[in-house]
Design an enzyme around this catalytic site. Structure first.
Site, PDB file in Angstrom:
ATOM      1  N   LEU A  34      35.699  29.126  41.290  1.00 50.54           N
ATOM      2  CA  LEU A  34      35.821  30.574  41.050  1.00 50.54           C
ATOM      3  C   LEU A  34      36.164  30.869  39.607  1.00 50.54           C
ATOM      4  O   LEU A  34      35.830  31.915  39.070  1.00 50.54           O
ATOM      5  CB  LEU A  34      36.917  31.154  41.945  1.00 50.54           C
ATOM      6  CG  LEU A  34      36.649  31.162  43.446  1.00 50.54           C
ATOM      7  CD1 LEU A  34      37.885  31.567  44.195  1.00 50.54           C
ATOM      8  CD2 LEU A  34      35.508  32.097  43.765  1.00 50.54           C
ATOM      9  N   GLY A  73      41.480  28.516  34.668  1.00 47.78           N
ATOM     10  CA  GLY A  73      42.566  29.124  33.908  1.00 47.78           C
ATOM     11  C   GLY A  73      43.290  28.080  33.096  1.00 47.78           C
ATOM     12  O   GLY A  73      42.880  26.919  33.061  1.00 47.78           O
ATOM     13  N   VAL A 108      40.161  26.964  39.754  1.00 43.65           N
ATOM     14  CA  VAL A 108      40.340  27.600  41.046  1.00 43.65           C
ATOM     15  C   VAL A 108      39.050  27.485  41.853  1.00 43.65           C
ATOM     16  O   VAL A 108      37.959  27.710  41.321  1.00 43.65           O
ATOM     17  CB  VAL A 108      40.687  29.094  40.873  1.00 43.65           C
ATOM     18  CG1 VAL A 108      41.033  29.704  42.218  1.00 43.65           C
ATOM     19  CG2 VAL A 108      41.835  29.259  39.909  1.00 43.65           C
ATOM     20  N   LYS A 166      43.949  26.321  43.923  1.00 45.38           N
ATOM     21  CA  LYS A 166      44.087  26.035  42.498  1.00 45.38           C
ATOM     22  C   LYS A 166      44.585  24.621  42.299  1.00 45.38           C
ATOM     23  O   LYS A 166      45.590  24.210  42.872  1.00 45.38           O
ATOM     24  CB  LYS A 166      45.078  27.031  41.894  1.00 45.38           C
ATOM     25  CG  LYS A 166      45.215  26.924  40.405  1.00 45.38           C
ATOM     26  CD  LYS A 166      45.848  28.199  39.870  1.00 45.38           C
ATOM     27  CE  LYS A 166      45.557  28.363  38.397  1.00 45.38           C
ATOM     28  NZ  LYS A 166      45.682  29.748  37.976  1.00 45.38           N
ATOM     29  N   ASP A 215      53.131  35.693  31.656  1.00 46.82           N
ATOM     30  CA  ASP A 215      51.751  35.675  31.179  1.00 46.82           C
ATOM     31  C   ASP A 215      50.938  36.770  31.864  1.00 46.82           C
ATOM     32  O   ASP A 215      49.889  36.522  32.438  1.00 46.82           O
ATOM     33  CB  ASP A 215      51.130  34.291  31.433  1.00 46.82           C
ATOM     34  CG  ASP A 215      49.837  34.109  30.646  1.00 46.82           C
ATOM     35  OD1 ASP A 215      49.586  34.898  29.711  1.00 46.82           O
ATOM     36  OD2 ASP A 215      49.072  33.187  30.973  1.00 46.82           O
TER      37      ASP A 215
END
Ligand SMILES: *[C@@H]1O[C@H](CO)[C@@H](O)[C@H](O)[C@H]1NC(C)=O
Ligand SMILES: *[C@@H]1O[C@H](CO)[C@@H](O)[C@H](O)[C@H]1NC(C)=O
Ligand SMILES: *[C@@H]1O[C@H](CO)[C@@H](O)[C@H](O)[C@H]1NC(C)=O
Ligand SMILES: *[C@@H]1O[C@H](CO)[C@@H](O)[C@H](O)[C@H]1NC(C)=O
Ligand SMILES: *[C@@H]1O[C@H](CO)[C@@H](O)[C@H](O)[C@H]1NC(C)=O
Ligand SMILES: *[C@@H]1O[C@H](CO)[C@@H](O)[C@H](O)[C@H]1NC(C)=O
Length: 804
Positions: free
Chosen positions: A528, A531, A536, A550, A644
């Site tokens: 998907l 990061g 993910v 993840k 973040d």
């Protein structure tokens, strides 16, 4: 980038310096220390910062309610769950990092939170103070040089009384609220105004004594009133004696057993004894063996019943106010109007039910018919209880302390408008069998509800009512069940759990095997995204729930430690936060299982080329993200800083309800480090980082407030703020500062046409002026350079709410 790295090193170094500074004056970890000298302190950071009574029974120090919330407490060292006997700040836990308690040279003992806020202090006078000592009895005493006691924790009990600790005219027990939503709880054990030791429910709008039996006078309860001495003590052999002649004794009375008398959050008073073998507690005396006699458990209009364990329910026509907290009771779904021109009222009955107190009028030996007429005549009457043998009619102005127990010779009759009944009746019949009553029948039925229960129509009528109520109750159950599962701190379930001893509740969070996840993701086929912390993948669990999995790089913790850490995140449940459903920690694999969110991230929707999202959707995102962050910062027991926040970490569901993801990561990554207060490993994203990132001050939740301010600007402008700076030579931060100043200036002026220039041109002017202004105003507040000036997220949420 180089300056950035350097700053992080600097940050790291500063933390180390601060740490070594704090370590210096604290208690040395040699042998058993039972005192704290003047000038020394205990801090959360060092697990060894605990003092113990000489016999080892009690410990005093910071107690972890969760991994980041601590209370300054005395606890039983040897009980399996380290039961707390006393807390200085149970209503106001302090943060994990940087909180400490210090016995100052001037004699004060001060507990400060991570930011220096004084949370609690004792005011033993002056420089005579020599040291604080934890006695074998569990009493923390502050003494002067001569050994005289200046202050002692025994004078300030919380919810637990230890042997030889007295309840006095001023010292009382107050139960602890498990839900932590309101400070302290409503139950107390204290001497009342007749100097009788009593259990009281002291709620926000009503107060009752409920022990000893409130229906009896004190002499009938074998109590002596008006003895001014007011003292009650549990002795070493487990016998409790008070000046009002309250006496009871542990079933296992005798020496050598550790005991505590605790006023539990369900309002019941229990004497517990410690089982030396498995270090668990067992109940050796209890005030109420039938918990429904405890007042206030089910709130206004609620009814406590045994099924066979006690539970709460609502009368017909009432619904639960807050499924998470039954003490808020039930509310009617109709309005009672009164006087001429008011609706016609009828009664619905509940068998074997009583409501204690709030009597409007009591009439002996009268008929049910008269009782009903009296209640109809009085506007204040909302219900009545009719008792048979001897006949008695109790008109009620309000309903509290309801209980339904089999064998009770009485019935409660609730006043409801006739129109409500026909309305809901029709509703029921639509739902079940399509049965429709004709109006004439309805009339007789209604009338007969209080009279002739054996009429055929009545039977049918009851049947439908039963179905409807069953359906409603079922709904309530499902709703509340869902609620219970989703939060571990549900007050009520814990109340009943406490009934069977303390039982840990399980929730939806679980741990997965790597094999399971490999199968769910078809060997990590559908990626998907990618990061900073890892990639993910989309997956489908065997119960066909779609999830996002993840794979984390970069986690250096051991399996158990990692799992424990994630389970904290797993407990967090909020509409605007992506739910963490599980974890896998096996060998070198570290995976997290998330709720799958159908739509794209905010970054894609806002900056991507899918076409701009509408203003009302953006506004919804702004308010939703604020709520999610407020929950992380203030709502749950574990304060979490996101560190973040950016549009990439905000997902939108099909209704454009935002869901923040990747929270709790800062902490996860930070845990593996030698110095847990260092955030060096955690990095914000350029363009969203608050100025204090590059300074040496500890990061607080205000860094998220800053990032949120940037996101708000981007929601309005529809572009990345950091990219605005690219053309000039200035960096992102000064570009932001510029923007912030501009907004502030323009806000002052009366001419509001500037707003149009600010808003994303792709919206073609399709936006709400006042909302844009609000968002910009909040954004400017959040972007304050000085972190202390930025609002809290709770405050931001309030701002959005007040404008709805
Ligand atoms: C608190 O710390 C103890 C050990 O120090 C640990 O076993 C326990 O799981 C922690 N509790 C929570 C809620 O973090
Ligand atoms: C100490 O004094 C302050 C202010 O006078 C008061 O708020 C606080 O409750 C006192 N602390 C204790 C433990 O009595
Ligand atoms: C005190 O309590 C005991 C037992 O509970 C009872 O027998 C006695 O009569 C009480 N005394 C008075 C004065 O009520
Ligand atoms: C009050 O209670 C104490 C202890 O039980 C007793 O010694 C004292 O005589 C009582 N006082 C009165 C006035 O009854
Ligand atoms: C009850 O009255 C309030 C205000 O008077 C109204 O808002 C509410 O809709 C009414 N409820 C019902 C069920 O009629
Ligand atoms: C209570 O009932 C009696 C007898 O029906 C009546 O006389 C009296 O006024 C009532 N009191 C109130 C407060 O309604």
């Amino acid at each position: 980038m180089h300056t950035m790295a350097a700053s992080f090193w600097f940050l790291n170094l500063t933390f180390l310096l601060i740490c070594s500074f704090i370590i210096a004056p604290t208690v040395a970890d040699v042998g058993r220390v039972n005192y704290l000298h003047k000038g020394s302190s205990l801090s959360v950071k060092h697990a060894s910062d605990v003092i113990q009574s000489l016999d080892g029974t009690f410990s005093f120090g910071f107690y972890n309610l969760s991994s980041t919330a601590f209370t300054l407490s005395i606890w039983f060292t040897n009980s399996a769950d380290r039961t707390i006997a006393w807390s200085a700040n149970r209503d106001r836990p302090v943060h994990g990092t940087g909180s400490k308690v210090k016995l100052n040279k001037d004699g004060s003992m001060v507990l400060t939170d991570y930011d220096g806020t004084v949370v609690w202090q004792i005011n033993a006078s002056s420089a005579e103070v020599n040291h604080a000592e934890l006695m074998d009895s569990g009493n923390l005493v502050v003494k002067d040089r001569g050994g005289n006691i200046l202050w002692q924790s025994f004078d300030h009990p919380t919810d637990t009384l230890l042997p030889n600790q007295p309840i006095t005219a001023t010292a009382k027990l107050v139960s602890t609220d498990l839900s932590h939503t309101h400070p302290s709880s409503y139950y107390a054990l204290r001497f009342d105004d007749q100097y009788v030791l009593s259990l009281v429910y002291d709620g926000p709008d009503i107060s009752f004594n409920y022990w000893p039996n409130p229906d009896h006078s004190s002499w009938m309860n074998y109590r002596i009133s008006y003895n001014r001495s007011r003292r009650a003590v549990l002795d070493n052999i487990g016998q409790f004696v008070a000046t009002d002649n309250t006496t009871f004794r542990a079933s296992d009375w005798g020496l050598e057993i550790k005991r505590r008398l605790t006023l539990d959050s369900d309002g019941n008073l229990r004497l517990y004894s410690l089982n030396k073998l498995d270090r668990s507690w067992y109940v050796s005396w209890v005030a109420f063996s039938k918990p429904c006699d405890i007042h206030g458990l089910c709130g206004w209009n609620g009814i406590c019943e045994y099924s066979p364990t006690p539970r709460c329910s609502c009368p017909r026509g009432y619904i639960v106010s807050d499924p998470g907290d039954w003490r808020k009771g039930c509310k009617p779904v109709f309005n009672i109007t009164c006087g001429h021109g008011g609706q016609r009222m009828i009664f619905l009955s509940n068998p074997q039910t009583d409501f204690w107190g709030c009597d409007l009028n009591y009439t002996m030996s009268t008929s049910l018919h008269n009782c009903k007429e009296m209640c109809l005549e009085s506007c204040a009457c909302v219900a009545f209880v009719y008792k048979t043998d001897p006949n008695g009619c109790f008109l009620k102005s309000a309903l509290f302390n309801g209980k339904a127990v089999s064998g009770y010779p009485g019935k409660a009759y609730f006043k409801v408008p006739e129109s409500f009944l026909s309305r809901s009746h029709k509703y029921d019949s639509d739902l079940y069998h399509g049965h429709v009553c004709d109006a004439s029948k309805k009339k007789t039925l209604n009338y007969e509800t209080t009279h002739n229960r054996d009429g055929k129509g009545t039977m049918w009528y009851y049947y439908y009512w039963f179905l409807a109520v069953f359906f409603l109750v079922e709904l309530c159950f499902i709703a509340s069940g869902w609620w219970f599962m989703s939060t571990q701190q549900s007050a009520r379930s814990e109340i009943w759990a406490a009934e069977e001893g303390y039982r840990v509740l399980t929730d939806h969070f679980r741990s997965f095997t790597h094999k399971e996840l490999r199968r769910a993701t078809k060997n990590f086929k559908e990626k998907l995204g990618h990061g900073r912390h890892g990639s993910v993948y989309k997956g489908t669990l065997h119960d066909s729930r779609v999830v996002a999995v993840k794979k984390l790089n970069d986690v250096k913790q051991g399996e158990d430690e990692f799992e424990a850490e994630v389970s904290v995140i797993g407990k967090i449940y909020h509409m605007n936060l992506v739910r963490v459903m599980g974890v896998c920690s096996e060998g070198k694999h570290r995976l997290l299982v998330f709720e799958y969110v159908e739509n794209d991230s905010l970054a894609m929707s806002l900056f991507g080329d899918k076409g701009p999202i509408q203003w009302h959707q953006r506004y919804k995102v702004a308010a939703g993200v604020a709520k999610g962050l407020a929950y992380l910062h203030h709502g749950c027991m574990d304060w979490i800083i996101h560190c973040d926040l950016k549009p990439e970490n905000i997902f939108l569901d099909l209704d454009f309800e935002p869901k923040i993801s990747d929270f709790g990561f800062a902490k996860l990554l930070q845990r593996g480090q030698a110095d847990s207060s260092s955030m060096s490993k955690v990095r914000g994203t350029r363009g969203y980082m608050a100025p204090e990132w590059v300074s040496s001050v500890p990061l607080t939740e205000k860094v998220d407030v800053y990032s949120y301010g940037v996101v708000l600007l981007e929601l309005v402008m529809g572009c990345r703020v950091s990219e605005l700076a690219v053309d000039g030579s200035e960096d992102a931060e000064s570009a932001l500062r510029q923007l912030e100043c501009t907004i502030r200036e323009k806000m002052e002026s009366d001419d509001l046409t500037w707003v149009d220039g600010f808003v994303d041109p792709r919206l073609n002017g399709d936006f709400v002026h006042s909302e844009v202004l609000l968002v910009l105003e909040v954004s400017a507040m959040c972007l304050e350079k000085e972190k202390g000036q930025r609002p809290s997220m709770n405050h931001v949420v309030q701002k959005f709410l007040s404008c709805e």
